[in-house]
Design a protein around this motif. Sequence first.
Motif, PDB file in Angstrom:
ATOM      1  N   ILE A  77     -36.180 -72.617 -27.016  1.00 60.43           N
ATOM      2  CA  ILE A  77     -35.175 -72.364 -28.067  1.00 60.43           C
ATOM      3  C   ILE A  77     -33.787 -72.356 -27.827  1.00 60.43           C
ATOM      4  O   ILE A  77     -33.238 -71.016 -27.814  1.00 60.43           O
ATOM      5  CB  ILE A  77     -35.629 -71.067 -28.924  1.00 60.43           C
ATOM      6  N   PRO A  78     -33.204 -72.992 -26.994  1.00 62.50           N
ATOM      7  CA  PRO A  78     -31.984 -72.859 -26.459  1.00 62.50           C
ATOM      8  C   PRO A  78     -30.805 -72.471 -27.546  1.00 62.50           C
ATOM      9  O   PRO A  78     -30.859 -72.884 -28.792  1.00 62.50           O
ATOM     10  CB  PRO A  78     -31.512 -74.249 -25.875  1.00 62.50           C
ATOM     11  N   PRO A  79     -29.794 -71.822 -27.273  1.00 64.19           N
ATOM     12  CA  PRO A  79     -28.579 -71.591 -28.394  1.00 64.19           C
ATOM     13  C   PRO A  79     -28.014 -72.746 -28.638  1.00 64.19           C
ATOM     14  O   PRO A  79     -27.806 -73.431 -27.748  1.00 64.19           O
ATOM     15  CB  PRO A  79     -27.768 -70.495 -27.341  1.00 64.19           C
ATOM     16  N   LYS A  80     -27.610 -72.980 -29.843  1.00 62.88           N
ATOM     17  CA  LYS A  80     -26.758 -73.897 -30.353  1.00 62.88           C
ATOM     18  C   LYS A  80     -25.376 -74.001 -29.903  1.00 62.88           C
ATOM     19  O   LYS A  80     -25.153 -72.901 -29.190  1.00 62.88           O
ATOM     20  CB  LYS A  80     -26.968 -73.958 -31.833  1.00 62.88           C
ATOM     21  N   ARG A  81     -24.869 -74.869 -29.909  1.00 60.26           N
ATOM     22  CA  ARG A  81     -23.555 -75.037 -29.371  1.00 60.26           C
ATOM     23  C   ARG A  81     -22.380 -74.113 -30.004  1.00 60.26           C
ATOM     24  O   ARG A  81     -21.373 -74.040 -29.660  1.00 60.26           O
ATOM     25  CB  ARG A  81     -22.903 -76.458 -29.322  1.00 60.26           C
ATOM     26  N   ASN A  82     -22.533 -73.725 -31.386  1.00 64.62           N
ATOM     27  CA  ASN A  82     -21.737 -73.017 -31.966  1.00 64.62           C
ATOM     28  C   ASN A  82     -21.712 -71.455 -31.614  1.00 64.62           C
ATOM     29  O   ASN A  82     -22.805 -71.160 -31.350  1.00 64.62           O
ATOM     30  CB  ASN A  82     -21.949 -73.271 -33.583  1.00 64.62           C
ATOM     31  N   THR A  83     -20.524 -71.115 -31.687  1.00 61.25           N
ATOM     32  CA  THR A  83     -20.059 -69.759 -31.029  1.00 61.25           C
ATOM     33  C   THR A  83     -21.279 -68.489 -31.694  1.00 61.25           C
ATOM     34  O   THR A  83     -21.685 -67.734 -31.129  1.00 61.25           O
ATOM     35  CB  THR A  83     -18.765 -69.416 -31.307  1.00 61.25           C
ATOM     36  N   ALA A  84     -21.283 -68.717 -32.976  1.00 56.42           N
ATOM     37  CA  ALA A  84     -22.176 -67.722 -33.496  1.00 56.42           C
ATOM     38  C   ALA A  84     -23.618 -67.638 -32.993  1.00 56.42           C
ATOM     39  O   ALA A  84     -23.845 -66.501 -32.983  1.00 56.42           O
ATOM     40  CB  ALA A  84     -22.296 -67.901 -35.238  1.00 56.42           C
ATOM     41  N   GLU A  85     -24.120 -68.731 -32.852  1.00 54.22           N
ATOM     42  CA  GLU A  85     -25.340 -68.789 -32.535  1.00 54.22           C
ATOM     43  C   GLU A  85     -25.609 -68.072 -30.896  1.00 54.22           C
ATOM     44  O   GLU A  85     -26.430 -67.409 -30.534  1.00 54.22           O
ATOM     45  CB  GLU A  85     -26.097 -70.184 -32.340  1.00 54.22           C
ATOM     46  N   GLN A  86     -24.498 -68.475 -30.044  1.00 53.76           N
ATOM     47  CA  GLN A  86     -24.537 -67.815 -28.661  1.00 53.76           C
ATOM     48  C   GLN A  86     -24.547 -66.369 -28.740  1.00 53.76           C
ATOM     49  O   GLN A  86     -25.064 -65.533 -27.991  1.00 53.76           O
ATOM     50  CB  GLN A  86     -23.233 -68.611 -27.908  1.00 53.76           C
ATOM     51  N   HIS A  87     -23.656 -66.008 -29.719  1.00 54.52           N
ATOM     52  CA  HIS A  87     -23.592 -64.257 -29.654  1.00 54.52           C
ATOM     53  C   HIS A  87     -24.750 -63.457 -30.487  1.00 54.52           C
ATOM     54  O   HIS A  87     -24.892 -62.496 -30.102  1.00 54.52           O
ATOM     55  CB  HIS A  87     -22.279 -64.201 -30.714  1.00 54.52           C
ATOM     56  N   THR A  88     -25.408 -64.306 -30.945  1.00 54.20           N
ATOM     57  CA  THR A  88     -26.834 -63.926 -31.757  1.00 54.20           C
ATOM     58  C   THR A  88     -27.905 -64.227 -30.769  1.00 54.20           C
ATOM     59  O   THR A  88     -29.186 -63.649 -30.965  1.00 54.20           O
ATOM     60  CB  THR A  88     -26.934 -64.163 -32.996  1.00 54.20           C
ATOM     61  N   PHE A  89     -27.889 -64.962 -29.734  1.00 50.28           N
ATOM     62  CA  PHE A  89     -29.113 -65.652 -28.950  1.00 50.28           C
ATOM     63  C   PHE A  89     -29.863 -64.283 -28.365  1.00 50.28           C
ATOM     64  O   PHE A  89     -30.995 -64.260 -28.253  1.00 50.28           O
ATOM     65  CB  PHE A  89     -28.592 -66.456 -28.003  1.00 50.28           C
ATOM     66  N   LEU A  90     -29.121 -63.553 -27.782  1.00 51.35           N
ATOM     67  CA  LEU A  90     -29.843 -62.160 -26.968  1.00 51.35           C
ATOM     68  C   LEU A  90     -30.663 -61.626 -27.898  1.00 51.35           C
ATOM     69  O   LEU A  90     -31.930 -61.169 -27.632  1.00 51.35           O
ATOM     70  CB  LEU A  90     -28.618 -61.553 -26.286  1.00 51.35           C
ATOM     71  N   SER A  91     -30.055 -61.373 -29.115  1.00 51.10           N
ATOM     72  CA  SER A  91     -30.899 -60.372 -30.153  1.00 51.10           C
ATOM     73  C   SER A  91     -32.130 -61.318 -30.268  1.00 51.10           C
ATOM     74  O   SER A  91     -33.273 -60.609 -30.525  1.00 51.10           O
ATOM     75  CB  SER A  91     -30.164 -60.208 -31.403  1.00 51.10           C
ATOM     76  N   LYS A  92     -32.186 -62.538 -30.503  1.00 55.64           N
ATOM     77  CA  LYS A  92     -33.377 -63.251 -30.886  1.00 55.64           C
ATOM     78  C   LYS A  92     -34.270 -63.156 -29.588  1.00 55.64           C
ATOM     79  O   LYS A  92     -35.563 -63.118 -29.954  1.00 55.64           O
ATOM     80  CB  LYS A  92     -32.845 -64.866 -31.013  1.00 55.64           C
ATOM     81  N   ILE A  93     -33.835 -63.359 -28.567  1.00 58.32           N
ATOM     82  CA  ILE A  93     -34.737 -63.133 -27.387  1.00 58.32           C
ATOM     83  C   ILE A  93     -35.404 -61.800 -27.032  1.00 58.32           C
ATOM     84  O   ILE A  93     -36.592 -61.817 -26.873  1.00 58.32           O
ATOM     85  CB  ILE A  93     -34.086 -63.490 -26.020  1.00 58.32           C
ATOM     86  N   ILE A 111     -37.351 -71.647 -20.970  1.00 60.74           N
ATOM     87  CA  ILE A 111     -36.670 -72.676 -20.588  1.00 60.74           C
ATOM     88  C   ILE A 111     -35.188 -72.455 -20.626  1.00 60.74           C
ATOM     89  O   ILE A 111     -34.670 -72.015 -21.733  1.00 60.74           O
ATOM     90  CB  ILE A 111     -36.830 -73.815 -21.640  1.00 60.74           C
ATOM     91  N   SER A 112     -34.774 -72.307 -19.454  1.00 62.11           N
ATOM     92  CA  SER A 112     -33.159 -71.787 -19.403  1.00 62.11           C
ATOM     93  C   SER A 112     -32.418 -73.442 -19.018  1.00 62.11           C
ATOM     94  O   SER A 112     -32.757 -74.383 -19.221  1.00 62.11           O
ATOM     95  CB  SER A 112     -33.066 -70.813 -18.183  1.00 62.11           C
ATOM     96  N   ALA A 113     -31.259 -72.941 -18.440  1.00 67.61           N
ATOM     97  CA  ALA A 113     -30.338 -73.966 -17.995  1.00 67.61           C
ATOM     98  C   ALA A 113     -29.535 -73.815 -16.866  1.00 67.61           C
ATOM     99  O   ALA A 113     -29.209 -72.728 -16.556  1.00 67.61           O
ATOM    100  CB  ALA A 113     -29.440 -74.527 -19.294  1.00 67.61           C
ATOM    101  N   THR A 114     -29.176 -75.175 -16.101  1.00 63.92           N
ATOM    102  CA  THR A 114     -28.402 -74.975 -15.102  1.00 63.92           C
ATOM    103  C   THR A 114     -26.952 -74.357 -15.082  1.00 63.92           C
ATOM    104  O   THR A 114     -26.130 -74.065 -14.229  1.00 63.92           O
ATOM    105  CB  THR A 114     -28.362 -75.982 -14.156  1.00 63.92           C
ATOM    106  N   SER A 115     -26.585 -74.068 -16.567  1.00 60.30           N
ATOM    107  CA  SER A 115     -25.325 -73.764 -16.841  1.00 60.30           C
ATOM    108  C   SER A 115     -24.894 -72.229 -16.554  1.00 60.30           C
ATOM    109  O   SER A 115     -23.963 -71.975 -16.346  1.00 60.30           O
ATOM    110  CB  SER A 115     -24.931 -74.128 -18.342  1.00 60.30           C
ATOM    111  N   SER A 136     -22.383 -70.156 -23.621  1.00 66.32           N
ATOM    112  CA  SER A 136     -23.888 -70.748 -23.843  1.00 66.32           C
ATOM    113  C   SER A 136     -24.573 -70.088 -22.403  1.00 66.32           C
ATOM    114  O   SER A 136     -25.878 -69.645 -22.308  1.00 66.32           O
ATOM    115  CB  SER A 136     -24.136 -72.141 -23.997  1.00 66.32           C
ATOM    116  N   GLY A 137     -23.914 -70.571 -21.291  1.00 69.09           N
ATOM    117  CA  GLY A 137     -24.594 -69.991 -20.041  1.00 69.09           C
ATOM    118  C   GLY A 137     -24.482 -68.813 -20.042  1.00 69.09           C
ATOM    119  O   GLY A 137     -25.520 -68.215 -19.656  1.00 69.09           O
ATOM    120  N   ARG A 159     -34.944 -73.645 -15.002  1.00 74.18           N
ATOM    121  CA  ARG A 159     -33.862 -73.961 -15.286  1.00 74.18           C
ATOM    122  C   ARG A 159     -33.558 -75.644 -15.414  1.00 74.18           C
ATOM    123  O   ARG A 159     -33.174 -76.146 -14.339  1.00 74.18           O
ATOM    124  CB  ARG A 159     -32.815 -73.446 -14.346  1.00 74.18           C
ATOM    125  N   PHE A 160     -33.394 -76.217 -16.516  1.00 68.17           N
ATOM    126  CA  PHE A 160     -33.234 -77.512 -16.593  1.00 68.17           C
ATOM    127  C   PHE A 160     -31.862 -77.884 -16.442  1.00 68.17           C
ATOM    128  O   PHE A 160     -30.941 -77.382 -16.873  1.00 68.17           O
ATOM    129  CB  PHE A 160     -33.578 -78.123 -18.006  1.00 68.17           C
TER     130      PHE A 160
END
Length: 275
Positions: A77-93, A111-115, A136-137, A159-160
């Motif tokens: 479930i990678p974080p979406k590109r919008n900033t709000a999703e990136q800031h709440t991603f850790l809480s989701k995990i 599933i992570s990313a090379t970013s 997002s990284g 890390r894809f």
Amino acid sequence: MQSSNNKISILGCGWYGLELAKELIRNGYIVKGSTTTPDKLESLQQTGILPYLINFTEEENTVDSDFFDCDLLIISIPPKRNTAEQHTFLSKIQKVSKAAVEGNIPNVIFISATSVYGDYNQEVNEQTIPNPETESGKAILAAEKTLTANPNFITTILRFGGLIGPGRDPGRFFAGKSAIPNGNAPVNLIHLSDCIGLTLSIIEKQAFGYIFNACAADHPTRSRFYTAAAANSGLALPQFNDELLKWKSVYSIYIATKLNYEFKVGLNSLIGTNM
């Protein structure tokens, strides 16, 4: 060949997760798959997936304990590109991690990313200390740390690089555009076939607890790769600036030593054929 981890839950049946689920089912695994959209439950079931509605957001927390009754949880479930999703991603995990503990799940693949490495003009491998530049990284790296710090399950990090394959034709990424910067930078990409192949290899070899960088071993320049990809797709050719700005080349130590995996799709061979 099926391993003893025969019951697998995939959190996030998107572009990669859905195709992975289909392949796991073909290999004899029992697969539970999640979606946040009720309308998608039936389509998941039609593919042989046991469907679940699971949602971890600030506004909603939909959890089905049966989904977390499994031998292996794959978090896609990678974080979406919008900033709000990136800031709440850790809480989701963190919520996912809690549910995994409550379900007594022994193994997790994230599933992570090379970013997570950032572009610092160097070659990187799994022993390189991550230093992300993008929001997002940073969010993804924080999620990695949260999962690996949990002593209740073993976390494997995959890390894809940039994802290409059916529905993600790289020829379309820059087709017809001009003055595209950083034309001489190397690309770090992976085809869907290898995303799935690597995941299956980890499961079958029980190679849990490692970090794997997952990119094709060859790294043609942005200009060469995307121009050839556009030509192969019959699209207007992009025009890149002849320059090398910030870059990285992503390599793996552990894919060879822990998995003995050979990539199915090389980038140089891909752009040498019709895509």
